[in-house]
Motif scaffolding. Structure first.
Motif, short mmCIF file in Angstrom:
data_model
loop_
_atom_site.label_atom_id
_atom_site.label_comp_id
_atom_site.label_asym_id
_atom_site.label_seq_id
_atom_site.Cartn_x
_atom_site.Cartn_y
_atom_site.Cartn_z
N THR A 11 0.79 -1.23 -0.07
CA THR A 11 -0.04 -0.07 0.08
C THR A 11 0.87 1.27 0.00
N GLY A 14 2.41 1.54 -3.36
CA GLY A 14 1.19 2.24 -4.30
C GLY A 14 0.90 3.54 -4.22
N ALA A 15 1.22 3.93 -2.80
CA ALA A 15 0.90 5.59 -2.63
C ALA A 15 1.81 6.26 -3.13
N PRO A 18 2.06 7.59 -7.35
CA PRO A 18 1.19 8.61 -7.74
C PRO A 18 1.82 9.89 -7.20
N ILE A 19 2.15 9.99 -5.98
CA ILE A 19 2.59 11.19 -5.52
C ILE A 19 3.93 11.57 -5.95
#
Lengths: 339, 522
Positions: A11, A14-15, A18-19
């Motif tokens: 997680t 994955g977070a 995009p950041i």
């Protein structure tokens, strides 16, 4: 490592992706658009393939078309996120121009576009246009069809009582259509017309797309909508006919899409490259083929069912004045709608 | 470890952990709420927008609509919930899962399914059914179908929490029907009251369904100040004021009906027991009908998607939307579960922090999402916080702000079922706050799983907040479905809606496998 830790790691990774993607500015551009996603997204993807520049897009919803994204641009004015705004019509940019949120840019590609559809100072440039049309349901009208209406004024005839639908004039291109009538007919006549329309049982739909659904489904006989919606109904096999209204005198309202460069854009260079691309003849061709938008420049080939703008008697409107009228009549229109 | 050291550790552990949990909520809710208040102050006379009769007419209409939906949902959902909870029948879990699956979708999409069914050109439609669908009654029925499972599920959980010996005594004395009517239902009243409040609040604040079915409602008034030509967030905030009063009233009603048991009655689902009713075909029929009512709109979307090549086309249009959805929702759900674990325990034990944060978060849950969305944009869109606003984290913040009440309530519901004496015993032997929390969740591991699953579902189905805030290029699936609705290929919207249901089931299944298994290992 147990499963929960693995999940947490996945997680977190994955977070971060995009950041991290949001942090680089060099080869990307952020575009907000109120042009239907189904038509605009292929254009952006084609641009990405051609230029190698990634386009990150915010699209508008059908219900708030043109105003949802516009108001997001206004709300973000203190720290603009968008570099480019591709508007579904030419009046929303005036809301941004008045708030000093637009950076003028005269694209070399705008040279071939008619002066009536662009600002001399480069604040906005129009291209690929729609028209406001009347969609008629053969299903609802039946075989013994009365004479179809020739213009928007005919919609108040008792013959069409309870058989007409228009989208909510607080949102989308219907706002512009009503604003155009106010600018040409004047306040008194337009208000009287709208009161008569209401008295004639007009059904106010949430969007032009819903007007299309209502007419295509035969729930109403006539709908005032955009030419691209009518084209989609035709493509979906609906038993409808399309009337370009007011070809005798007032003229049909032509609505070019328009593009602006946002002031304070975080990626101005790539933004200009995108604007140049959008204003190219190739995009007008793409929009004619996929979305039945009328090319504004001469010589762009169109499918047989898409007229060119020069073939129509176009309503003579000053888009800046239409924008003023829209704002001036908001309170009255809200009351008319019931909000 | 010596006792003085353990006492000292407990002294700093508890405030630190509670401060951490409250910080999550305060950071998520505080800035947008302050920003909204700032807009409200900017309006000057906040009551001026209420001068017209039209505003009050819309308010009354919306109240009537929400009351109708709530009445219908309670009338059907309470007996249905008791049936699912206390009757023996085949395929019980399957039927229950089918019935609640409609809750996974934003209400607008099942309504679109109803349109494909009952519109003039729908699979079962004609002029009469279309006229009914596009009416006030049609709007109320569509919302009832969409929200009914909330009542069923909460009633079922409440019914399972009723004291087994009490129920058994009533069954022996008066038979199962009287036991259900006079013991099970009254004892499940707190859960039913909460269900009524939730359904009323969701029905009142719903915008997409009434707009689609052309029913004038109060939230449209708020939205017209945010989505219309003149952007007036201050005026929109002023129009939200009656909703604050309404939220207060709903909480008061819930407290009056449920008292201190408002949370307690929800935790009984943890215990298994013998069914109250033997197999009865009418009950099975009732349950099958309820499952079909939920599945019918989804089935209509499935048929419409398949018929129009939507599933073939979907791969072309779906993009990274499922990933964006799951990422934002799972991050938010993890944060809400973590904060809810602490605040839920506090609420279960009637701690001041838990009680006040519950009120605070429930109030935000009841506010129109558009107001919250604009507040988030104003509060977080600065160059210093661009890393948050321009990334998926903005959705995480918005979801936490909007749905954290659900996590707190779910955790509290489970924890209140555990004996408080265990915590007292642990405290007596010098266990720190963290150890005591671990003890609680060791006894009731479903609390965390339930909180995670519920907040995950609500974050995944969120449309109105997401569509206002999603980062460029990072739209979640609900927003993509909504933006593709405009002239999108026929069937694609339907296909994507069906995929959304499947993705939600998949996400819950994954959470169940991961957290559920993990909790057993612990």
């Amino acid at each position: 490592m147990n499963r929960r830790r693995l999940l947490a790691l996945a997680t977190a990774a994955g977070a971060l992706a995009p950041i991290a993607a949001c942090s680089g500015n060099s080869r990307q551009v952020v575009a907000y658009t109120s042009v239907d996603q189904v038509f605009s997204e292929p254009v952006f993807r084609a641009f990405e393939r051609q230029s190698g520049i990634r386009v990150r897009v915010v699209y508008d919803t059908e219900e708030t078309k043109s105003t949802g994204v516009l108001n997001r641009l206004i709300a973000e004015a203190q720290n603009p996120q968008a570099d480019v705004f591709w508007s579904g019509d030419p009046v929303r940019p005036f809301q941004l121009i008045r708030r000093n949120l637009v950076e003028p840019y005269i694209s070399p590609e705008s040279a071939g576009l008619p002066d009536a559809f662009k600002a001399a100072d480069g604040t906005w440039t129009g291209f690929a246009a729609r028209a406001r049309v009347l969609m008629a349901s053969r299903l609802a009208i039946g075989q013994d069809a009365p004479t179809p209406p020739r213009g928007v004024a005919d919609l108040v005839s008792p013959r069409w009582r309870g058989q007409i639908s228009i989208a909510n004039p607080l949102y989308g291109t219907t706002t512009m259509h009503i604003g155009a009538l106010f600018s040409i007919w004047g306040e008194e006549r337009t208000r009287a017309y709208l009161v008569d329309l209401r008295g004639n049982g007009v059904r106010i739909a949430s969007s032009n797309g819903e007007v299309k659904r209502l007419v295509a489904g035969g729930e109403v006989a006539l709908g005032l909508t955009d030419s691209d919606d009518a084209n989609e109904a035709r493509r979906e096999g609906a038993d409808v006919s399309v009337i370009y209204p007011d070809q005798d005198e007032l003229g049909t309202l032509v609505i070019p899409t328009s593009v602006v460069l946002m002031r304070g854009a975080q990626r101005p260079e790539t933004a200009r490259v995108l604007i140049d691309y959008l204003l190219s003849a190739d995009v007008e061709r793409q929009m004619a083929e996929s979305a039945a938008h009328m090319p504004l420049r001469e010589g762009v080939p169109t499918p047989s069912h898409v007229p060119s703008a020069s073939q129509l008697r176009a309503m003579q409107v000053d888009y800046a004045r239409v924008a003023e009228q829209i704002e001036a009549q908001q309170d009255w229109l809200r009351q008319w709608v019931g909000l | 470890m010596g006792r003085p050291l353990m006492v000292a550790r407990d002294k700093w552990q508890q405030p630190l952990i509670i401060a951490g949990a409250t910080a999550v909520i305060v950071v998520a809710i505080g800035p947008p709420l302050v920003a909204t208040l700032g807009q409200l102050i900017g309006v000057g006379d906040a009551l001026a927008p209420f001068a017209t009769v039209q505003v009050w007419r819309l308010l009354v209409r919306s109240l009537l609509l929400a009351a109708t939906v709530t009445a219908l949902a309670l009338a059907i959902g309470v007996p249905l919930g008791i049936t699912f909870a206390r009757a023996r029948m085949p395929f019980q879990r399957l039927l229950f899962g089918a019935h609640v699956s409609i809750l996974f979708l934003p209400p607008f999409l099942p309504t679109l399914g109803l349109f494909h069914l009952f519109g003039r050109e729908g699979y079962l439609g004609g002029p009469l059914s279309a006229a009914l669908l596009f009416s006030d009654l049609g709007c109320a029925l569509a919302l009832t179908i969409t929200l009914l499972p909330a009542v069923t599920a909460l009633t079922a959980i409440g019914a399972r929490g009723v004291d087994a010996s009490l129920e058994e005594a009533a069954r022996i004395a008066g038979g199962p029907w009287r036991a259900a009517a006079f013991v099970v239902a009254p004892n499940a009243a707190p859960a039913i009251a909460l269900a009524g409040v939730v359904v009323f609040a969701l029905a009142f604040s719903e915008l997409g369904v009434p707009m689609f079915l052309r029913t004038d409602v109060y939230p449209a008034l708020v939205f017209s100040r945010l989505g219309g030509m003149d952007f007036a967030p201050g005026e929109a905030a002023a129009f939200a004021l009656p909703l604050v009063v309404l939220a207060g009233a709903l909480m008061w009603i819930e407290q009056r009906l449920a008292g201190g048991r408002a949370v307690a009655a929800l935790g009984g689902g943890l215990r298994a027991r013998a069914p109250l009713f033997a197999f009865h075909p009418v009950m099975l029929g009732f349950s099958v009908l309820a499952a079909c009512a939920s599945l019918a709109p989804v089935a209509a979307l499935l048929a419409h998607g398949a018929e129009n090549g939507g599933f073939v086309e979907a791969s072309r249009w779906i993009g990274a939307a499922p990933f964006n959805s799951v990422l934002a929702a799972s991050l938010a759900a993890a944060l809400m579960t973590a904060a809810g674990a602490v605040l839920g325990v506090s609420l279960a034990w009637r701690g001041v922090t838990g009680v006040w944060f519950d009120r605070f978060t429930v109030l935000v849950f009841l506010l129109p999402s558009a107001i919250l969305g604009i507040g988030v944009a104003i509060a977080w869109n600065h160059s210093a916080t661009n890393w948050l606003y321009a990334s998926v984290l903005v959705l995480v913040v918005a979801y936490v702000a909007r749905y954290s009440a659900l996590a707190t309530r779910t955790v509290a519901a489970a924890i209140v079922q555990t004996p408080r004496s265990l915590d007292n015993a642990a405290r007596t032997i010098g266990a720190g706050y963290l150890e005591r929390l671990k003890l609680q969740f060791g006894i009731a591991p479903q609390a965390l799983l339930g909180a995670f699953a519920l907040t995950l579902v609500f974050s995944l189905r969120d449309l109105e907040t997401a569509v206002l805030l999603y980062p460029p290029g990072g739209e979640p699936l609900t927003a993509r479905i909504f933006t593709l609705e405009a002239n999108g290929p026929p069937g694609v919207v339907s296909a994507l809606a069906v995929l959304h249901v499947l993705i939600t089931f998949g996400a819950i299944g994954l959470a169940w496998l991961t957290l559920g298994q993990g909790s057993r290992h612990d």
